[in-house]
Design a protein around this motif. Structure first.
Motif, PDB file in Angstrom:
ATOM      1  N   ILE A 145       1.608  -6.446  -0.023  1.00  0.00           N
ATOM      2  CA  ILE A 145       0.612  -5.445   0.359  1.00  0.00           C
ATOM      3  C   ILE A 145       0.379  -5.450   1.871  1.00  0.00           C
ATOM      4  CG2 ILE A 145      -1.811  -4.774   0.102  1.00  0.00           C
ATOM      5  CD1 ILE A 145      -1.686  -5.819  -2.756  1.00  0.00           C
ATOM      6  N   VAL A 146       0.253  -6.642   2.456  1.00  0.00           N
ATOM      7  CA  VAL A 146       0.021  -6.743   3.901  1.00  0.00           C
ATOM      8  C   VAL A 146       1.215  -6.170   4.672  1.00  0.00           C
ATOM      9  CG1 VAL A 146      -0.263  -8.353   5.824  1.00  0.00           C
ATOM     10  CG2 VAL A 146      -1.547  -8.694   3.698  1.00  0.00           C
ATOM     11  N   CYS A 147       2.426  -6.513   4.237  1.00  0.00           N
ATOM     12  CA  CYS A 147       3.605  -5.972   4.907  1.00  0.00           C
ATOM     13  C   CYS A 147       3.680  -4.457   4.764  1.00  0.00           C
ATOM     14  CB  CYS A 147       4.872  -6.615   4.341  1.00  0.00           C
ATOM     15  SG  CYS A 147       5.084  -8.354   4.776  1.00  0.00           S
ATOM     16  N   GLY A 148       3.249  -3.945   3.606  1.00  0.00           N
ATOM     17  CA  GLY A 148       3.228  -2.500   3.416  1.00  0.00           C
ATOM     18  C   GLY A 148       2.312  -1.808   4.414  1.00  0.00           C
ATOM     19  N   PHE A 149       1.134  -2.410   4.672  1.00  0.00           N
ATOM     20  CA  PHE A 149       0.222  -1.823   5.662  1.00  0.00           C
ATOM     21  C   PHE A 149       0.824  -1.865   7.065  1.00  0.00           C
ATOM     22  CE2 PHE A 149      -3.188  -2.489   2.496  1.00  0.00           C
ATOM     23  CZ  PHE A 149      -3.740  -1.219   2.538  1.00  0.00           C
ATOM     24  N   PHE A 150       1.463  -2.960   7.418  1.00  0.00           N
ATOM     25  CA  PHE A 150       2.076  -3.053   8.747  1.00  0.00           C
ATOM     26  C   PHE A 150       3.201  -2.035   8.897  1.00  0.00           C
ATOM     27  CE2 PHE A 150       0.132  -7.336   9.129  1.00  0.00           C
ATOM     28  CZ  PHE A 150      -0.427  -7.169  10.385  1.00  0.00           C
ATOM     29  N   THR A 159       5.984  -1.913  -2.797  1.00  0.00           N
ATOM     30  CA  THR A 159       7.433  -1.736  -2.734  1.00  0.00           C
ATOM     31  C   THR A 159       7.812  -0.511  -1.909  1.00  0.00           C
ATOM     32  OG1 THR A 159       7.446  -0.414  -4.771  1.00  0.00           O
ATOM     33  CG2 THR A 159       7.759  -2.802  -5.003  1.00  0.00           C
ATOM     34  N   THR A 160       9.090  -0.483  -1.534  1.00  0.00           N
ATOM     35  CA  THR A 160       9.700   0.680  -0.881  1.00  0.00           C
ATOM     36  C   THR A 160      10.886   1.104  -1.738  1.00  0.00           C
ATOM     37  OG1 THR A 160       9.032   0.038   1.348  1.00  0.00           O
ATOM     38  CG2 THR A 160      10.900   1.534   1.155  1.00  0.00           C
ATOM     39  N   ARG A 161      10.991   2.398  -2.008  1.00  0.00           N
ATOM     40  CA  ARG A 161      12.097   2.924  -2.808  1.00  0.00           C
ATOM     41  C   ARG A 161      13.102   3.600  -1.871  1.00  0.00           C
ATOM     42  NH1 ARG A 161      10.484   3.239  -8.308  1.00  0.00           N
ATOM     43  NH2 ARG A 161       8.296   2.683  -8.556  1.00  0.00           N
ATOM     44  N   GLN A 170      17.258   1.956  -4.977  1.00  0.00           N
ATOM     45  CA  GLN A 170      17.024   0.550  -4.650  1.00  0.00           C
ATOM     46  C   GLN A 170      15.538   0.349  -4.397  1.00  0.00           C
ATOM     47  OE1 GLN A 170      20.809  -0.551  -1.970  1.00  0.00           O
ATOM     48  NE2 GLN A 170      19.837   1.373  -1.377  1.00  0.00           N
ATOM     49  N   ILE A 171      14.950  -0.618  -5.081  1.00  0.00           N
ATOM     50  CA  ILE A 171      13.526  -0.934  -4.941  1.00  0.00           C
ATOM     51  C   ILE A 171      13.425  -2.318  -4.322  1.00  0.00           C
ATOM     52  CG2 ILE A 171      11.328  -1.221  -6.133  1.00  0.00           C
ATOM     53  CD1 ILE A 171      12.386   0.616  -8.333  1.00  0.00           C
ATOM     54  N   ILE A 172      12.807  -2.382  -3.175  1.00  0.00           N
ATOM     55  CA  ILE A 172      12.712  -3.648  -2.448  1.00  0.00           C
ATOM     56  C   ILE A 172      11.241  -3.921  -2.145  1.00  0.00           C
ATOM     57  CG2 ILE A 172      13.129  -2.477  -0.244  1.00  0.00           C
ATOM     58  CD1 ILE A 172      14.479  -5.055   0.720  1.00  0.00           C
TER      59      ILE A 172
END
Length: 527
Positions: A363-368, A402-404, A413-415
């Protein structure tokens, strides 16, 4: 004379039996004609046979008792005619008057019921014809005929049951019989109408659906209808469940023994309403968010990508928020105080949070990723850690965890955001389409350079995705039988793979036309 009297008494019992059996048969025929209970046809026929057998048994028992009683009186030397007349004289005259009035009233009521049914059938036929002739009607004629036939059967059975109830009152039948007949009438009408209403509701919804599509336009609010149309099956199911719950509640209320259970009916209806409203609210709010974000038609490509990136995040946030509110509302409907549950869930969440470091990291990486603008939806990227396999493709969605990424070969690809690692973004401002061309050692490089640059100018003029013409970067390497030239073509972000294929083909054709033989296949390297 005594034998004739006995036969007359037995015949009277048989006539009464035949009359009762005829009335029961008519009632069951009305039930069997009603298509809303066709699934229970076998059970109704079995019940009809059981009742008929019971009536035959009662009739035979009464006939045997009459014969035995009269035989006993003859054995005692009684005059059956005088004994029967004496019994008749003991009956008060008011009874015969009441019986005659009751029979007359019953006959009159049955005649009125038959006349009323004639009028009902006529007006139902008229309504059926008018329903078929409505210009905006979209339901087929067969469904309309089925609906009115079911309605006719329900009204017919209800009127006859109502007439039987009043006949029992006119004939001074014990009050308990009338009460049970009233309960039977109410239960039948509740179930029959309850099973008929979903068909009418479905027809109405389908008609309104067709009308909404017909009259929708970009200038009115119906332009949003097509985006919400997928909710129609969900609406039908919810209404069907509500109708069934209401029918079950009303039927339970008719039976005093289990009437207390009926209090749960309104709560179940409220829960269904909360679930439906939550789903609709989520879809409407999501639609409004899209309308607000993409209302401006003059957005740049970067602004469009940023807003497309925000939409999945807002959707996820709204989904959790709406579902949380629906859960709390359902708990209040069930008269459960959610405060202690929420407090306990908070404590459990804190305990789990200490162990869910990977989740928090994602979640934190997603915000960054979002705030530092590493990549947006629609960007072509390559991501991953050095010690792991890299993934590449077009970003389809950025979510909290996640990022699709859609690979050029088609696989999704889901990472996890925490595993993104280093990112190579091919969609920032521009990118070079790098194409390496092999030519023989004896080639005139000045001529080769000129051909490549002329082809580059033509490509730029014919393709809007090319920003600058092709430039020869120089000799990349010296092979055993050929020279490897490196060319650069500045193109729009994310277009390099497609244009590299086009450039290779054009270069090969142009060089062959100039008589320059390509010794080996075209090789490429991507930056």
């Amino acid at each position: 004379m005594e034998l004739l009297l006995i036969m007359a008494e037995v015949s009277l019992v048989i006539v009464v039996f035949l009359l009762v059996n005829w009335v029961v048969g008519k009632v069951f025929k009305l039930f069997l004609k009603d298509s809303v209970i066709q699934n229970e046809k076998r059970s109704i026929k079995t019940l009809r046979r059981n009742i008929k057998g019971l009536l035959i048994l009662v009739c035979l028992t009464l006939c045997i008792l009459i014969v035995v009683a009269n035989g006993f009186l003859l054995y005692r030397g009684e005059n059956l005619q005088q004994y029967t007349l004496l019994l008749i004289r003991r009956i008060p005259p008011g009874f015969w008057i009441s019986l005659g009035i009751g029979i007359a009233q019953s006959i009159g009521l049955l005649i009125l019921a038959a006349i009323a049914l004639k009028f009902v059938r006529y007006w139902l036929k008229v309504a059926n014809i008018r329903a078929k002739n409505i210009e905006q009607n979209t339901a087929d004629d067969q469904s309309i005929d089925t609906f009115f036939n079911n309605l006719n059967n329900i009204i017919t059975a209800g009127i006859w049951l109502w007439a039987v109830i009043w006949c029992s009152k006119f004939l001074k039948v014990p009050l308990v019989v009338s009460e049970y007949l009233y309960i039977l009438l109410r239960i039948y009408l509740i179930i029959a109408i309850g099973l008929l209403i979903p068909k009418a509701v479905t027809a109405i919804i389908d008609s309104l659906d067709a009308l909404s599509i017909r009259y929708s336009s970009p200038e009115n609010l119906l332009r949003f209808y097509d985006h919400l149309r997928h909710l129609i099956p969900f609406l039908k199911r919810c209404l069907e469940f509500v109708i069934y719950v209401c029918v079950a509640t009303l039927v339970i209320q008719q039976v005093q023994l289990i009437a207390n259970i009926a209090v749960f009916g309104p709560r179940i209806v409220k829960i269904i309403g909360i679930i439906f409203i939550s789903r609709v609210l989520f879809e409407v709010v999501y639609l409004l968010v899209e309308e607000v974000l993409f209302k401006d038609q003059n957005l740049t490509e970067i602004q469009t990508s940023r807003r497309r990136t925000l939409v999945p995040l807002i959707r996820s946030f709204l989904q959790y928020l709406v579902y949380f509110g629906a859960t709390v509302s359902i708990l209040y409907t069930l008269e459960i105080n959610p405060t202690p549950l929420l407090a306990g869930a908070g404590i459990v969440g804190i305990a789990v949070g200490f162990g869910a470091q990977a989740l928090i990291n994602d979640i934190v990486c997603g915000f960054f990723i979002l705030f530092e603008n590493y990549y947006l939806v629609g960007d072509y990227i390559q991501a991953g850690k050095a010690e792991e396999k890299f993934v590449e493709g077009v970003v389809e969605a950025i979510e909290l965890r996640t990022t699709r990424i859609r690979h050029p070969n088609g696989q999704l690809q889901i990472i996890h955001n925490g595993d993104i690692g280093s990112v190579t973004n091919y969609s920032k401002q521009y990118i070079f389409a790098v194409v390496e061309v092999s030519v023989p050692y004896n080639s005139n490089l000045v001529q080769v350079y000129k051909v490549i640059e002329e082809v580059g100018e033509q490509l730029k003029a014919n393709n809007p995705d090319i920003i600058e013409p092709t430039q020869v970067d120089g000799v990349e390497s010296l092979g055993e039988v050929h020279l490897l030239l490196r060319t650069l073509t500045k193109v729009k972000p994310g277009k390099h793979l497609q244009l590299q294929r086009v450039i290779r083909k054009v270069f090969m054709n142009a060089l062959q036309q100039e008589g320059i033989t390509i010794p080996v296949r075209v090789e490429s390297a991507e930056n």
